[in-house]
Design a protein around this motif. Sequence first.
Motif, PDB file in Angstrom:
ATOM      1  N   VAL A 109     -30.628 -30.381  -8.089  1.00 53.75           N
ATOM      2  CA  VAL A 109     -31.561 -29.456  -7.447  1.00 53.75           C
ATOM      3  C   VAL A 109     -31.906 -29.937  -6.039  1.00 53.75           C
ATOM      4  CG1 VAL A 109     -33.840 -28.384  -7.604  1.00 53.75           C
ATOM      5  CG2 VAL A 109     -32.492 -28.773  -9.685  1.00 53.75           C
ATOM      6  N   LEU A 110     -32.154 -31.235  -5.908  1.00 52.12           N
ATOM      7  CA  LEU A 110     -32.488 -31.788  -4.594  1.00 52.12           C
ATOM      8  C   LEU A 110     -31.351 -31.593  -3.601  1.00 52.12           C
ATOM      9  CD1 LEU A 110     -34.228 -35.121  -5.687  1.00 52.12           C
ATOM     10  CD2 LEU A 110     -35.334 -33.089  -4.724  1.00 52.12           C
ATOM     11  N   ASN A 111     -30.117 -31.704  -4.074  1.00 47.22           N
ATOM     12  CA  ASN A 111     -28.962 -31.488  -3.194  1.00 47.22           C
ATOM     13  C   ASN A 111     -29.025 -30.104  -2.566  1.00 47.22           C
ATOM     14  OD1 ASN A 111     -27.854 -34.014  -3.727  1.00 47.22           O
ATOM     15  ND2 ASN A 111     -26.486 -33.270  -5.319  1.00 47.22           N
ATOM     16  N   ALA A 112     -29.356 -29.103  -3.396  1.00 54.60           N
ATOM     17  CA  ALA A 112     -29.422 -27.731  -2.885  1.00 54.60           C
ATOM     18  C   ALA A 112     -30.604 -27.574  -1.927  1.00 54.60           C
ATOM     19  CB  ALA A 112     -29.538 -26.747  -4.041  1.00 54.60           C
ATOM     20  N   GLU A 113     -31.751 -28.155  -2.270  1.00 55.02           N
ATOM     21  CA  GLU A 113     -32.914 -28.063  -1.380  1.00 55.02           C
ATOM     22  C   GLU A 113     -32.595 -28.646  -0.007  1.00 55.02           C
ATOM     23  OE1 GLU A 113     -36.531 -28.409  -4.703  1.00 55.02           O
ATOM     24  OE2 GLU A 113     -36.181 -30.035  -3.271  1.00 55.02           O
ATOM     25  N   LYS A 114     -31.960 -29.815  -0.012  1.00 55.24           N
ATOM     26  CA  LYS A 114     -31.632 -30.474   1.258  1.00 55.24           C
ATOM     27  C   LYS A 114     -30.506 -29.760   1.993  1.00 55.24           C
ATOM     28  CE  LYS A 114     -32.988 -34.994  -0.581  1.00 55.24           C
ATOM     29  NZ  LYS A 114     -32.495 -36.318  -1.047  1.00 55.24           N
ATOM     30  N   GLY A 115     -29.681 -29.027   1.231  1.00 55.64           N
ATOM     31  CA  GLY A 115     -28.549 -28.352   1.844  1.00 55.64           C
ATOM     32  C   GLY A 115     -28.844 -26.951   2.333  1.00 55.64           C
ATOM     33  N   GLY A 116     -30.116 -26.553   2.314  1.00 54.26           N
ATOM     34  CA  GLY A 116     -30.471 -25.239   2.844  1.00 54.26           C
ATOM     35  C   GLY A 116     -30.719 -24.188   1.794  1.00 54.26           C
ATOM     36  N   GLY A 117     -30.824 -24.603   0.530  1.00 51.91           N
ATOM     37  CA  GLY A 117     -31.124 -23.641  -0.532  1.00 51.91           C
ATOM     38  C   GLY A 117     -29.872 -23.083  -1.183  1.00 51.91           C
ATOM     39  N   GLY A 118     -30.058 -22.040  -1.984  1.00 47.08           N
ATOM     40  CA  GLY A 118     -28.951 -21.437  -2.713  1.00 47.08           C
ATOM     41  C   GLY A 118     -29.239 -21.417  -4.203  1.00 47.08           C
ATOM     42  N   LEU A 119     -28.215 -21.087  -4.965  1.00 45.02           N
ATOM     43  CA  LEU A 119     -28.326 -20.947  -6.415  1.00 45.02           C
ATOM     44  C   LEU A 119     -27.750 -22.165  -7.120  1.00 45.02           C
ATOM     45  CD1 LEU A 119     -28.829 -19.273  -9.023  1.00 45.02           C
ATOM     46  CD2 LEU A 119     -26.581 -18.218  -8.630  1.00 45.02           C
ATOM     47  N   VAL A 120     -28.543 -22.762  -8.013  1.00 41.96           N
ATOM     48  CA  VAL A 120     -28.075 -23.866  -8.851  1.00 41.96           C
ATOM     49  C   VAL A 120     -28.209 -23.408 -10.302  1.00 41.96           C
ATOM     50  CG1 VAL A 120     -28.370 -26.268  -9.531  1.00 41.96           C
ATOM     51  CG2 VAL A 120     -28.829 -25.573  -7.170  1.00 41.96           C
ATOM     52  N   THR A 121     -27.084 -23.146 -10.939  1.00 38.30           N
ATOM     53  CA  THR A 121     -27.084 -22.704 -12.331  1.00 38.30           C
ATOM     54  C   THR A 121     -26.715 -23.883 -13.216  1.00 38.30           C
ATOM     55  OG1 THR A 121     -26.398 -20.478 -11.649  1.00 38.30           O
ATOM     56  CG2 THR A 121     -26.117 -21.054 -13.970  1.00 38.30           C
ATOM     57  N   LEU A 122     -27.648 -24.293 -14.066  1.00 42.04           N
ATOM     58  CA  LEU A 122     -27.410 -25.426 -14.950  1.00 42.04           C
ATOM     59  C   LEU A 122     -26.958 -24.931 -16.316  1.00 42.04           C
ATOM     60  CD1 LEU A 122     -30.431 -27.713 -14.000  1.00 42.04           C
ATOM     61  CD2 LEU A 122     -28.090 -27.772 -13.142  1.00 42.04           C
ATOM     62  N   VAL A 123     -25.999 -25.638 -16.898  1.00 40.72           N
ATOM     63  CA  VAL A 123     -25.372 -25.220 -18.156  1.00 40.72           C
ATOM     64  C   VAL A 123     -25.769 -26.185 -19.272  1.00 40.72           C
ATOM     65  CG1 VAL A 123     -23.199 -24.710 -19.319  1.00 40.72           C
ATOM     66  CG2 VAL A 123     -23.430 -24.271 -16.855  1.00 40.72           C
ATOM     67  N   PHE A 124     -26.541 -25.673 -20.237  1.00 34.32           N
ATOM     68  CA  PHE A 124     -26.940 -26.444 -21.397  1.00 34.32           C
ATOM     69  C   PHE A 124     -26.263 -25.888 -22.647  1.00 34.32           C
ATOM     70  CE2 PHE A 124     -30.472 -26.695 -18.394  1.00 34.32           C
ATOM     71  CZ  PHE A 124     -30.778 -28.052 -18.386  1.00 34.32           C
ATOM     72  N   HIS A 125     -26.142 -26.728 -23.653  1.00 31.41           N
ATOM     73  CA  HIS A 125     -25.635 -26.273 -24.946  1.00 31.41           C
ATOM     74  C   HIS A 125     -26.697 -26.557 -26.012  1.00 31.41           C
ATOM     75  CE1 HIS A 125     -21.981 -26.314 -22.490  1.00 31.41           C
ATOM     76  NE2 HIS A 125     -21.484 -25.441 -23.360  1.00 31.41           N
ATOM     77  N   ARG A 126     -26.533 -27.598 -26.794  1.00 30.53           N
ATOM     78  CA  ARG A 126     -27.516 -27.923 -27.826  1.00 30.53           C
ATOM     79  C   ARG A 126     -28.702 -28.674 -27.224  1.00 30.53           C
ATOM     80  NH1 ARG A 126     -25.759 -29.703 -33.478  1.00 30.53           N
ATOM     81  NH2 ARG A 126     -27.276 -28.057 -33.933  1.00 30.53           N
ATOM     82  N   VAL A 127     -29.889 -28.465 -27.790  1.00 33.49           N
ATOM     83  CA  VAL A 127     -31.100 -29.155 -27.335  1.00 33.49           C
ATOM     84  C   VAL A 127     -31.646 -29.939 -28.529  1.00 33.49           C
ATOM     85  CG1 VAL A 127     -33.367 -28.911 -26.268  1.00 33.49           C
ATOM     86  CG2 VAL A 127     -31.537 -27.276 -25.711  1.00 33.49           C
ATOM     87  N   CYS A 128     -31.210 -31.186 -28.658  1.00 36.28           N
ATOM     88  CA  CYS A 128     -31.556 -32.005 -29.814  1.00 36.28           C
ATOM     89  C   CYS A 128     -31.148 -33.450 -29.524  1.00 36.28           C
ATOM     90  CB  CYS A 128     -30.858 -31.503 -31.082  1.00 36.28           C
ATOM     91  SG  CYS A 128     -29.117 -31.038 -30.837  1.00 36.28           S
ATOM     92  N   ASP A 129     -31.676 -34.364 -30.309  1.00 39.65           N
ATOM     93  CA  ASP A 129     -31.384 -35.785 -30.121  1.00 39.65           C
ATOM     94  C   ASP A 129     -30.144 -36.185 -30.909  1.00 39.65           C
ATOM     95  OD1 ASP A 129     -33.568 -36.762 -28.429  1.00 39.65           O
ATOM     96  OD2 ASP A 129     -34.868 -36.201 -30.102  1.00 39.65           O
TER      97      ASP A 129
END
Length: 271
Positions: free
Chosen positions: A205-225
């Motif tokens: 996210v910080l990379n995009a903020e420093k790079g002038g903005g844009g879309l950062v779509t994060l890809v998650f699958h399972r949410v568990c330990d």
Amino acid sequence: MKIVRRAGALSAVLVVLAAQAQTPVAHAGTVEPSKKAETVVSLTFDDGDVTHPSAARMLERRGMRGTFYVNTETVGRDLKLTRRQLAAIAKAGHEIGGHTLTHLRLTELTRSEQRVQICDDRRTLVAWGYRPTTLAYPFGAVDSDAKSVARQCGYDAARAVGGLRQWKCPDCPAGEDLRPKDRYAIRTPGSVREDTLLRQMKQQVLNAEKGGGGLVTLVFHRVCDGCGVYSVSPGTLNEFLDWLASRKAHGTVVRTLHDAIGARYLPLPSE
């Protein structure tokens, strides 16, 4: 004579003082606020996993909404969402998107097989009462045929996996365009995995903020330990969401992929 000269000098001083009074003064230490570049983060969750209702609630507690991609033929199976759980996620304001019928690698299928996987999956979602506008390719596998079929099946955009900057691709762009040049291969960092560190997620996210903005779509699958390579700990996700909420002051917002790119609902194709 001296009185006249003094009167003239006094008049000149008064004119200068009046001009100065009308001129804005920049005080030491004050800086004109600059318009922040907007960074949009989309949180996407693939495969219709049974852990996704809890992930949806994590987002809701922070006023956020995500995009949940489901394979309609697996809904109701072991470790997958039920129809009721899927409906509850949608009712809470999250986006429901297509992910093909059975999660096959589209690049290994014929064009007609791709059409069955993509179109029939979307038809089912529509029959269930949803309005799917975006598709996520299983495994992020996409070719020109898959993109063409996604368009023909009525999707207005589709998400791939990869292409944005991360530790494995330091020279990739930091963010996708908010109006993606290729709407049928929207770029992301790689999928979040069990060994992905919190600081790495933040850095994307910080990379995009420093790079002038844009879309950062994060890809998650399972949410568990400890439940597989493509998983994230609930604790890590909670910490990341707390941090992400704090980035609003820096011009970073969280939106569904549908809202981030302004996707349109298009009609289903004829049989």
